[in-house]
Scaffold this motif. Sequence first.
Motif, PDB file in Angstrom:
ATOM      1  N   PRO A 291       0.842  -1.203   0.000  1.00 53.91           N
ATOM      2  CA  PRO A 291       0.000   0.000   0.000  1.00 53.91           C
ATOM      3  C   PRO A 291       0.871   1.245   0.000  1.00 53.91           C
ATOM      4  CG  PRO A 291      -0.807  -1.592   1.594  1.00 53.91           C
ATOM      5  CD  PRO A 291       0.526  -2.106   1.119  1.00 53.91           C
ATOM      6  N   PRO A 292       0.473   2.297  -0.693  1.00 56.01           N
ATOM      7  CA  PRO A 292       1.283   3.522  -0.769  1.00 56.01           C
ATOM      8  C   PRO A 292       1.365   4.223   0.579  1.00 56.01           C
ATOM      9  CG  PRO A 292      -0.874   3.885  -1.738  1.00 56.01           C
ATOM     10  CD  PRO A 292      -0.782   2.420  -1.462  1.00 56.01           C
ATOM     11  N   THR A 293       2.427   4.955   0.744  1.00 53.57           N
ATOM     12  CA  THR A 293       2.628   5.725   1.979  1.00 53.57           C
ATOM     13  C   THR A 293       2.445   7.221   1.744  1.00 53.57           C
ATOM     14  OG1 THR A 293       5.010   5.804   1.540  1.00 53.57           O
ATOM     15  CG2 THR A 293       4.192   3.998   2.925  1.00 53.57           C
ATOM     16  N   ASP A 294       2.039   7.606   0.542  1.00 56.44           N
ATOM     17  CA  ASP A 294       1.789   9.011   0.235  1.00 56.44           C
ATOM     18  C   ASP A 294       0.519   9.109  -0.597  1.00 56.44           C
ATOM     19  OD1 ASP A 294       2.448   8.523  -2.532  1.00 56.44           O
ATOM     20  OD2 ASP A 294       4.561   8.657  -1.999  1.00 56.44           O
ATOM     21  N   ASP A 295       0.153  10.333  -0.957  1.00 56.51           N
ATOM     22  CA  ASP A 295      -1.102  10.575  -1.673  1.00 56.51           C
ATOM     23  C   ASP A 295      -0.920  10.741  -3.173  1.00 56.51           C
ATOM     24  OD1 ASP A 295      -2.448  10.471   0.717  1.00 56.51           O
ATOM     25  OD2 ASP A 295      -2.439  12.647   1.026  1.00 56.51           O
ATOM     26  N   ARG A 296       0.233  10.364  -3.701  1.00 59.74           N
ATOM     27  CA  ARG A 296       0.419  10.471  -5.148  1.00 59.74           C
ATOM     28  C   ARG A 296      -0.585   9.588  -5.890  1.00 59.74           C
ATOM     29  NH1 ARG A 296       6.114   8.640  -6.761  1.00 59.74           N
ATOM     30  NH2 ARG A 296       5.698   7.158  -5.057  1.00 59.74           N
ATOM     31  N   ASP A 297      -1.037  10.060  -7.056  1.00 56.35           N
ATOM     32  CA  ASP A 297      -1.936   9.255  -7.878  1.00 56.35           C
ATOM     33  C   ASP A 297      -1.254   7.950  -8.272  1.00 56.35           C
ATOM     34  OD1 ASP A 297      -3.869  11.230  -7.815  1.00 56.35           O
ATOM     35  OD2 ASP A 297      -3.287  12.092  -9.754  1.00 56.35           O
ATOM     36  N   ILE A 298      -2.051   6.879  -8.299  1.00 52.85           N
ATOM     37  CA  ILE A 298      -1.581   5.605  -8.845  1.00 52.85           C
ATOM     38  C   ILE A 298      -2.083   5.529 -10.280  1.00 52.85           C
ATOM     39  CG2 ILE A 298      -1.680   3.097  -8.657  1.00 52.85           C
ATOM     40  CD1 ILE A 298      -2.209   3.458  -5.668  1.00 52.85           C
ATOM     41  N   VAL A 299      -1.168   5.411 -11.209  1.00 53.68           N
ATOM     42  CA  VAL A 299      -1.513   5.447 -12.629  1.00 53.68           C
ATOM     43  C   VAL A 299      -1.244   4.080 -13.250  1.00 53.68           C
ATOM     44  CG1 VAL A 299      -1.101   6.573 -14.843  1.00 53.68           C
ATOM     45  CG2 VAL A 299      -0.913   7.893 -12.724  1.00 53.68           C
ATOM     46  N   LEU A 300      -2.302   3.409 -13.682  1.00 50.05           N
ATOM     47  CA  LEU A 300      -2.193   2.116 -14.343  1.00 50.05           C
ATOM     48  C   LEU A 300      -2.113   2.330 -15.849  1.00 50.05           C
ATOM     49  CD1 LEU A 300      -4.929   0.096 -12.428  1.00 50.05           C
ATOM     50  CD2 LEU A 300      -2.468  -0.314 -12.312  1.00 50.05           C
ATOM     51  N   VAL A 301      -1.104   1.784 -16.478  1.00 50.29           N
ATOM     52  CA  VAL A 301      -0.931   1.951 -17.928  1.00 50.29           C
ATOM     53  C   VAL A 301      -1.170   0.610 -18.620  1.00 50.29           C
ATOM     54  CG1 VAL A 301       0.635   2.636 -19.777  1.00 50.29           C
ATOM     55  CG2 VAL A 301       0.739   3.796 -17.552  1.00 50.29           C
ATOM     56  N   VAL A 302      -2.166   0.590 -19.510  1.00 48.95           N
ATOM     57  CA  VAL A 302      -2.519  -0.621 -20.248  1.00 48.95           C
ATOM     58  C   VAL A 302      -2.265  -0.391 -21.727  1.00 48.95           C
ATOM     59  CG1 VAL A 302      -4.366  -2.238 -20.810  1.00 48.95           C
ATOM     60  CG2 VAL A 302      -4.284  -1.173 -18.545  1.00 48.95           C
ATOM     61  N   GLY A 303      -1.515  -1.268 -22.321  1.00 55.65           N
ATOM     62  CA  GLY A 303      -1.188  -1.128 -23.732  1.00 55.65           C
ATOM     63  C   GLY A 303      -2.288  -1.640 -24.644  1.00 55.65           C
TER      64      GLY A 303
END
Length: 248
Positions: free
Chosen positions: A188-200
Amino acid sequence: MAHFFLSETLAQAPSATQVGATVSLTGAEAKHAVTVSRVRPGETLLLGDGAGLMLGVTVMTAAPAELVLRVDSVRHSPPATPRILLVQALAKGDRDELAVQAATELGIDGVIPWAASRSVVRWEGVKVQKGQARWAAIVREASKQSIRPWLPEVSALTSTKQLAQLAATSRMLLLEPTAETRLTAIAPPTDDRDIVLVVGPEGGIAASELEILEAAGASRVRLGDTVLRTSTAGPAAVAILNATLGRW
């Protein structure tokens, strides 16, 4: 299940947030409610503005041009933190649209159409705005179906160079079947940065694009030992992240 309708201008009327107040639903949503959903006076509905405001209402009068509604309950939902954004490469057929629809129902917070080098489909000229509008319509309907208080934003068509800029300020995860790290192993992330999923696209993310995005800070991850279609990879990854983030 209660009917759910959207009115993006709902919050512009301060009285709409008060129990006992009267609000109106007009335009295409009102017409759909009366002619398709067969909403009638006395029924209860849910009405949202797509920005966290959700009202429980009772129908007072119902006509195709306008529904008059009494506010019975008011709820404000904060935006998700961190956000999960789906970068979906343009794909042939309706596979990219299927991915956008399912990911919206599963809780994606934003959608970014990507002109990948292996994308067979191309948005050019007037197709750029038409394509974005089409995806926005899909997101809106999927949000209504799943009764989401927040309406995900569909960004403008994005290039690989622009994705690299985004990778520098977010936690970008590249869905790549040959990656060593499983998405289920991501902490789990420890900051509030966006998680960006990249699908080809159908042919996957090109090696040159992987190099560019990794150099900008992105990481490769895989879903398992099989290869999913571009229409299912994103939604599957969103489901995993929902569990990782404690949303589910």
